[in-house]
Design a protein around this motif. Structure first.
Motif, PDB file in Angstrom:
ATOM      1  N   ASP A 174       2.248   2.476 -12.650  1.00 39.60           N
ATOM      2  CA  ASP A 174       1.772   2.980 -12.668  1.00 39.60           C
ATOM      3  C   ASP A 174       1.884   4.104 -11.801  1.00 39.60           C
ATOM      4  OD1 ASP A 174      -0.444   2.231 -14.390  1.00 39.60           O
ATOM      5  OD2 ASP A 174      -0.815   0.645 -12.583  1.00 39.60           O
ATOM      6  N   SER A 175       2.762   4.659 -11.586  1.00 40.99           N
ATOM      7  CA  SER A 175       3.664   5.392 -10.714  1.00 40.99           C
ATOM      8  C   SER A 175       3.667   6.604 -10.748  1.00 40.99           C
ATOM      9  CB  SER A 175       5.485   5.621 -10.240  1.00 40.99           C
ATOM     10  OG  SER A 175       5.707   3.357 -10.442  1.00 40.99           O
ATOM     11  N   VAL A 176       3.511   7.673 -11.619  1.00 35.16           N
ATOM     12  CA  VAL A 176       3.146   8.751 -11.368  1.00 35.16           C
ATOM     13  C   VAL A 176       1.466   8.645 -11.357  1.00 35.16           C
ATOM     14  CG1 VAL A 176       2.095  10.487 -12.916  1.00 35.16           C
ATOM     15  CG2 VAL A 176       4.721   9.792 -13.953  1.00 35.16           C
ATOM     16  N   GLU A 177       0.460   8.177 -11.459  1.00 32.72           N
ATOM     17  CA  GLU A 177      -0.731   7.858 -10.990  1.00 32.72           C
ATOM     18  C   GLU A 177      -1.203   8.022  -9.155  1.00 32.72           C
ATOM     19  OE1 GLU A 177      -0.007   6.538 -13.445  1.00 32.72           O
ATOM     20  OE2 GLU A 177      -0.818   7.430 -15.249  1.00 32.72           O
ATOM     21  N   VAL A 178      -0.083   7.025  -8.902  1.00 35.92           N
ATOM     22  CA  VAL A 178      -0.354   6.891  -7.296  1.00 35.92           C
ATOM     23  C   VAL A 178       0.375   8.463  -6.844  1.00 35.92           C
ATOM     24  CG1 VAL A 178       0.867   5.790  -6.206  1.00 35.92           C
ATOM     25  CG2 VAL A 178       0.403   4.382  -7.308  1.00 35.92           C
ATOM     26  N   ARG A 238      -2.014  10.507  -6.467  1.00 39.66           N
ATOM     27  CA  ARG A 238      -3.225  10.804  -5.648  1.00 39.66           C
ATOM     28  C   ARG A 238      -2.796  11.708  -3.883  1.00 39.66           C
ATOM     29  NH1 ARG A 238      -3.659   5.690  -7.216  1.00 39.66           N
ATOM     30  NH2 ARG A 238      -3.288   4.418  -5.123  1.00 39.66           N
ATOM     31  N   PHE A 239      -1.165  11.919  -4.208  1.00 37.04           N
ATOM     32  CA  PHE A 239      -1.045  12.419  -2.643  1.00 37.04           C
ATOM     33  C   PHE A 239      -1.245  13.926  -3.123  1.00 37.04           C
ATOM     34  CE2 PHE A 239      -0.136   8.033  -2.221  1.00 37.04           C
ATOM     35  CZ  PHE A 239      -0.354   8.060  -0.470  1.00 37.04           C
ATOM     36  N   GLY A 292       3.082   7.670   1.705  1.00 39.47           N
ATOM     37  CA  GLY A 292       1.622   7.693   2.846  1.00 39.47           C
ATOM     38  C   GLY A 292       2.222   7.639   4.524  1.00 39.47           C
ATOM     39  N   SER A 293       4.251   7.173   4.139  1.00 39.33           N
ATOM     40  CA  SER A 293       4.737   7.122   5.646  1.00 39.33           C
ATOM     41  C   SER A 293       4.879   9.225   6.166  1.00 39.33           C
ATOM     42  CB  SER A 293       6.164   6.254   6.201  1.00 39.33           C
ATOM     43  OG  SER A 293       7.073   7.178   4.601  1.00 39.33           O
ATOM     44  N   LEU A 294       4.773   9.953   4.668  1.00 42.55           N
ATOM     45  CA  LEU A 294       5.010  11.127   4.733  1.00 42.55           C
ATOM     46  C   LEU A 294       3.823  11.833   5.303  1.00 42.55           C
ATOM     47  CD1 LEU A 294       7.173  11.814   2.023  1.00 42.55           C
ATOM     48  CD2 LEU A 294       8.008  11.582   3.897  1.00 42.55           C
TER      49      LEU A 294
END
Length: 370
Positions: free
Chosen positions: A58-62, A65-66, A36-38
């Motif tokens: 759940d890192s890959v799923e997160v 989303r970006f 989000g900061s990017l």
């Protein structure tokens, strides 16, 4: 570096193809804040690459989303391997390495590009940790954050040390120096800094700021410090300390903390010795008065006793860890041995280890474990 300049607030704004490389292993909780900061950067990145090191959360799923590329390792290889994979896939002219438990200030990428453009001799610019934690998980986290912010801020300027939790370097420099040593899962920055500083200038700057999610549990924090400190003396014996190297803790602070820890139980058994631990605490406080003034200005006088207590415990762990490492190095000549050579190419196109996993630098005991 390619790109042009376009008008922006306060003068021309640099543009460049910046590839942000984010190594990640089970940091789903902070990865969303990191990505989000990017989105809020004044200089948008050319691409964002999440190099996932076989996460089980759940890192890959997160990440999906970006608007970013996701690389997935089949098995966990450590932070060095994850950074190398991300850098190999990057297409930008500048590589910005960012840890997944950090969130950049909005002007971080723009400032990094500007600094590199202003000084062609710079091989790397890296930033400091914000004075406020990314996620407020209590007093231990505040202790870690304030200490990390303070000693990095003191070191702002040219330095032979680079930390790649939030660091930018031209792709050409990375290709010249070579990849991170994949054998290192800890203090890989120290080994890489030696190779990098031998050819290029390094700048630590307060124009790149990242809020960091520090360890907030007392037990794991102390165990980490003890583990990392075991490699202090073996590493120092193999590597000469370069002028300007960053220091997180002073020798006086470590010695006075150990003195306090040793004399406190003696004073309980022999009351006449009661002044000794008091003297130890006074010596410990005198080791870095600027740090205590800074903590008081940020959190008030009421937080100081807790901060000093936690800081003393950390320095005791560093002393005990260093002593343990010295004994282990006497019993096993291969313990903590380091060569300082860059990773050597192998027939399979990878690299062979030059430094054992876990090796830690002589000055800094505050880095992130991969």
């Amino acid at each position: 570096m390619t790109g042009s300049a376009v008008p922006g607030a306060g003068g021309s704004r640099p543009t460049a193809r910046v590839s942000v490389v984010i190594p990640n292993y089970n940091y789903a909780g902070t990865l969303e804040l990191c990505l989000g900061s990017l989105r809020a950067q004044t200089l948008p990145p050319f691409e964002v690459i999440v190099s996932d090191d076989a996460s089980t959360d759940d890192s890959v799923e997160v990440a999906r989303r970006f608007d970013c590329r996701v690389l997935r390792a089949e098995r966990n290889g450590g932070v060095s391997a994850a950074r190398n994979a991300g850098a190999a896939a990057a297409r930008g002219d500048i590589l910005f390495f960012l840890d997944s438990d950090q969130a950049l200030a909005p002007d971080a990428l723009e400032n990094a590009v500007r600094l590199l453009a202003e000084d062609p001799g710079l091989g790397c610019v890296h930033g400091i940790i914000a004075a406020e934690p990314l996620v407020d998980d209590g007093p231990v986290e505040w202790y870690r954050t304030l200490h990390a912010h303070h000693w990095r801020l003191k070191g702002v300027g040219p330095t032979p040390t680079a930390f790649f939790a939030a660091a930018a370097m031209p792709r050409a420099v990375f290709e010249d120096v070579g990849p991170f040593d994949p054998a290192l899962r800890d203090s890989e920055d120290v080994e890489y800094s030696e190779r990098l500083s031998a050819r290029y200038a390094i700048l630590l700057t307060d124009r790149i700021v990242a809020a960091h999610d520090e360890e907030h549990r007392l037990g794991p924090m102390l165990r980490e410090q003890f583990r990392r400190a075991q490699y202090l003396l073996p590493f120092a014996a193999a590597h000469r300390r370069r002028p300007g190297a960053l220091r997180a803790n002073s020798a006086l602070g470590v010695a006075s903390a150990l003195f306090t820890a040793v004399t406190t139980p003696l004073a309980v058994v022999l009351p006449p010795l009661a002044p000794l631990p008091v003297l130890g605490v006074a010596m410990f406080a005198a080791a870095d008065p600027a740090l205590l003034r800074f903590v008081r200005s940020k959190r008030g006088a009421g937080f100081l006793p807790l901060f000093v207590g936690l800081h003393l415990l950390v320095n005791v762990q560093i002393a005990l860890g260093a002593a343990t490492g010295w004994v282990r190095s006497r019993l096993d000549r291969d313990f903590g041995s380091v060569t300082g050579r860059p990773p050597r190419p192998t027939a399979h196109g990878g690299t062979s280890p030059s430094t054992p996993a876990g090796a830690s630098g002589p000055d800094v005991l505050d880095g992130r474990t991969g």
